[in-house]
Design a protein around this motif. Sequence first.
Motif, PDB file in Angstrom:
ATOM      1  N   THR A 131       0.844  -1.186   0.000  1.00 20.69           N
ATOM      2  CA  THR A 131       0.000   0.000   0.000  1.00 20.69           C
ATOM      3  C   THR A 131       0.884   1.241   0.000  1.00 20.69           C
ATOM      4  O   THR A 131       1.764   1.383   0.850  1.00 20.69           O
ATOM      5  CB  THR A 131      -0.919   0.026   1.240  1.00 20.69           C
ATOM      6  OG1 THR A 131      -1.678  -1.177   1.278  1.00 20.69           O
ATOM      7  CG2 THR A 131      -1.845   1.229   1.213  1.00 20.69           C
ATOM      8  N   ASN A 143      -0.297  -2.415 -12.724  1.00 22.03           N
ATOM      9  CA  ASN A 143      -1.594  -1.921 -12.268  1.00 22.03           C
ATOM     10  C   ASN A 143      -1.876  -2.277 -10.826  1.00 22.03           C
ATOM     11  O   ASN A 143      -1.595  -3.392 -10.382  1.00 22.03           O
ATOM     12  CB  ASN A 143      -2.710  -2.490 -13.148  1.00 22.03           C
ATOM     13  CG  ASN A 143      -2.616  -1.965 -14.564  1.00 22.03           C
ATOM     14  OD1 ASN A 143      -2.266  -0.813 -14.780  1.00 22.03           O
ATOM     15  ND2 ASN A 143      -2.920  -2.810 -15.518  1.00 22.03           N
ATOM     16  N   ASP A 147      -8.250  -2.653  -8.678  1.00 27.16           N
ATOM     17  CA  ASP A 147      -9.389  -1.853  -9.146  1.00 27.16           C
ATOM     18  C   ASP A 147     -10.051  -1.170  -7.959  1.00 27.16           C
ATOM     19  O   ASP A 147     -10.290  -1.787  -6.931  1.00 27.16           O
ATOM     20  CB  ASP A 147     -10.414  -2.741  -9.861  1.00 27.16           C
ATOM     21  CG  ASP A 147      -9.905  -3.252 -11.195  1.00 27.16           C
ATOM     22  OD1 ASP A 147      -8.980  -2.624 -11.751  1.00 27.16           O
ATOM     23  OD2 ASP A 147     -10.419  -4.273 -11.670  1.00 27.16           O
ATOM     24  N   GLY A 148     -10.311   0.105  -8.099  1.00 29.10           N
ATOM     25  CA  GLY A 148     -10.948   0.868  -7.037  1.00 29.10           C
ATOM     26  C   GLY A 148      -9.986   1.310  -5.947  1.00 29.10           C
ATOM     27  O   GLY A 148     -10.356   2.074  -5.075  1.00 29.10           O
ATOM     28  N   SER A 149      -8.767   0.833  -5.977  1.00 27.27           N
ATOM     29  CA  SER A 149      -7.777   1.209  -4.980  1.00 27.27           C
ATOM     30  C   SER A 149      -6.397   1.171  -5.629  1.00 27.27           C
ATOM     31  O   SER A 149      -5.581   0.301  -5.325  1.00 27.27           O
ATOM     32  CB  SER A 149      -7.859   0.245  -3.797  1.00 27.27           C
ATOM     33  OG  SER A 149      -7.289   0.820  -2.663  1.00 27.27           O
ATOM     34  N   PRO A 150      -6.116   2.107  -6.541  1.00 32.30           N
ATOM     35  CA  PRO A 150      -4.870   2.044  -7.312  1.00 32.30           C
ATOM     36  C   PRO A 150      -3.602   2.161  -6.478  1.00 32.30           C
ATOM     37  O   PRO A 150      -2.529   1.786  -6.937  1.00 32.30           O
ATOM     38  CB  PRO A 150      -4.993   3.210  -8.287  1.00 32.30           C
ATOM     39  CG  PRO A 150      -5.981   4.130  -7.656  1.00 32.30           C
ATOM     40  CD  PRO A 150      -6.910   3.269  -6.863  1.00 32.30           C
TER      41      PRO A 150
END
Length: 96
Positions: A29, A50, A53-56
Motif C-alpha cells: 500500500t 496496475n 481496481d478501485g484502490s490504485p
Amino acid sequence: MNITYVPEGSGTVDVDGSLFKNGEEVTMTATPNHGYEFKEWQDANGNTVNGLDGSPNKYTFTMGPEDVTYKAVFTELPLYTLTTGVEPSEGGKITN
C-alpha cells in the motif's frame, strides 16, 4: 524471498510482511505525504504495473521464486493561487 520497495517522490510504502514464500500473495500500500499524490506502481525495469481496481494505491501480486523490486511513484500536487477582484478593505467579503 525478499521484496524491495522504493518510494519515489514523497510518500511511504507498507507491505503486509517481510519474508515471503513462493506462491504467497503479497499486498503493498502506497501512502502519499501531504501535498503529494500517488501516481503509479513500477516494476524493477520502470514498467507501470496496475494496482487493485478501485484502490490504485494498493498492489497485490503472487510471489515468485526470486526476489522482486517495485517502486511507488508519487508526484507533487499543483499549488493554486486564488485571485479576486474585490478587496476586503472595500467592503467586500471573501468566502470559500
